[in-house]
Motif scaffolding. Structure first.
Motif, short mmCIF file in Angstrom:
data_model
loop_
_atom_site.label_atom_id
_atom_site.label_comp_id
_atom_site.label_asym_id
_atom_site.label_seq_id
_atom_site.Cartn_x
_atom_site.Cartn_y
_atom_site.Cartn_z
N UNK A 75 0.81 -1.22 0.00
CA UNK A 75 0.00 0.00 0.00
C UNK A 75 0.84 1.27 0.00
N UNK A 76 2.14 1.13 -0.24
CA UNK A 76 3.01 2.30 -0.26
C UNK A 76 2.96 3.00 -1.62
N UNK A 77 3.20 4.32 -1.58
CA UNK A 77 3.06 5.15 -2.77
C UNK A 77 4.39 5.70 -3.27
N UNK A 78 5.37 5.76 -2.38
CA UNK A 78 6.66 6.33 -2.73
C UNK A 78 7.69 5.20 -2.79
N UNK A 79 8.55 5.26 -3.80
CA UNK A 79 9.56 4.22 -3.97
C UNK A 79 10.91 4.88 -4.22
N UNK A 80 11.95 4.22 -3.73
CA UNK A 80 13.28 4.83 -3.76
C UNK A 80 14.34 3.79 -4.08
N UNK A 81 15.41 4.28 -4.67
CA UNK A 81 16.63 3.47 -4.76
C UNK A 81 17.77 4.27 -4.14
N UNK A 82 18.58 3.56 -3.36
CA UNK A 82 19.79 4.11 -2.76
C UNK A 82 20.93 3.14 -3.07
N UNK A 83 22.15 3.65 -2.98
CA UNK A 83 23.27 2.73 -3.07
C UNK A 83 24.28 3.03 -1.97
#
Lengths: 111, 113
Positions: free
Chosen positions: A28-36
């Motif tokens: 149900x999440x709306x925000x998505x991220x990638x980090x390294x």
């Protein structure tokens, strides 16, 4: 308890090859991220994704990188032509608001 | 622009002693503040967060942190260290927009028996 999952856990590739890192965010999440996180260094923001488009990206996220949400559950990071310096741990995260929950990461090694 | 400074790349304490990990932030607007923990070869686990409610925040594993606006600090404490607390701890800040996290460099906590 819902969690973010990432596949594969480890990926070894040759320089110049394309890789796709996969993530399944919390449903149900709306925000998505990638980090390294390069070994021994701090975590760095790559890109955020909201409402089916990139909402923000860092200087690291150049034309070699792309993200996609191909269906209702997956969120992918593609590196078109990998370089040695792309070797790092890549984390996916998702949130409904300010609190991000992270996947276990994909360790990418470029040879 | 936001930034985070963590004082001390390594902190060593004896088992049973007080743990204090320091974090200072810079933000032009009221921030959200987070502590994450990373155990060896694992992902990032949320320890606790400040989101403009109570200034003293309690988290998992007996950790807590206090938001001090006047000092722009969000230090992490635990009264009595346990061997299982050995890990790397990251402080991070975000603001309302897309909630992008800006990270500190991390502090490796070493517990001496």
């Amino acid at each position: 308890e819902p969690e973010v999952t990432q596949t594969p856990s480890h990926q070894v590739t040759q320089m110049g090859q394309e890789v796709i890192l996969r993530c399944v965010p919390i449903s149900n999440h709306l925000y998505f991220y990638w980090y390294r996180q390069i070994l021994g260094q701090k975590v760095e923001f790559l890109v955020s994704f909201y409402n089916n488009e990139i909402s923000e990206k860092s200087e690291i996220f150049d034309d070699q990188f792309s993200v996609e949400r191909p269906d209702g559950s997956n969120f992918t990071l593609k590196i078109r032509s990998t370089k040695l310096e792309d070797s790092a741990m890549y984390f996916c995260a998702s949130s409904s608001k300010e609190t991000q929950y992270f996947g276990p990461g994909t360790r990418l090694l470029v040879l | 622009a936001q930034s985070v400074t963590q004082l001390g790349s390594h902190v060593s304490v004896s088992e049973g002693a007080l743990v204090l990990l320091r974090c200072n932030y810079s933000s032009s607007v009221p921030p959200y503040l987070f502590w994450y923990v990373q155990y060896p070869n694992q992902g990032l686990q949320l320890l606790l967060k400040y989101t403009s409610a109570a200034t003293l925040v309690k988290g998992i594993n007996g950790f807590e942190a206090e938001f001090k606006k006047s000092e722009t600090s969000f230090h992490l404490t635990k009264p009595s260290a346990h061997m299982s607390d050995a890990a790397e701890y990251f402080c991070a800040v975000s603001v309302y927009s897309n909630y992008q996290l800006i990270w500190g460099a991390g502090t490796k906590l070493i517990i001496k028996p």
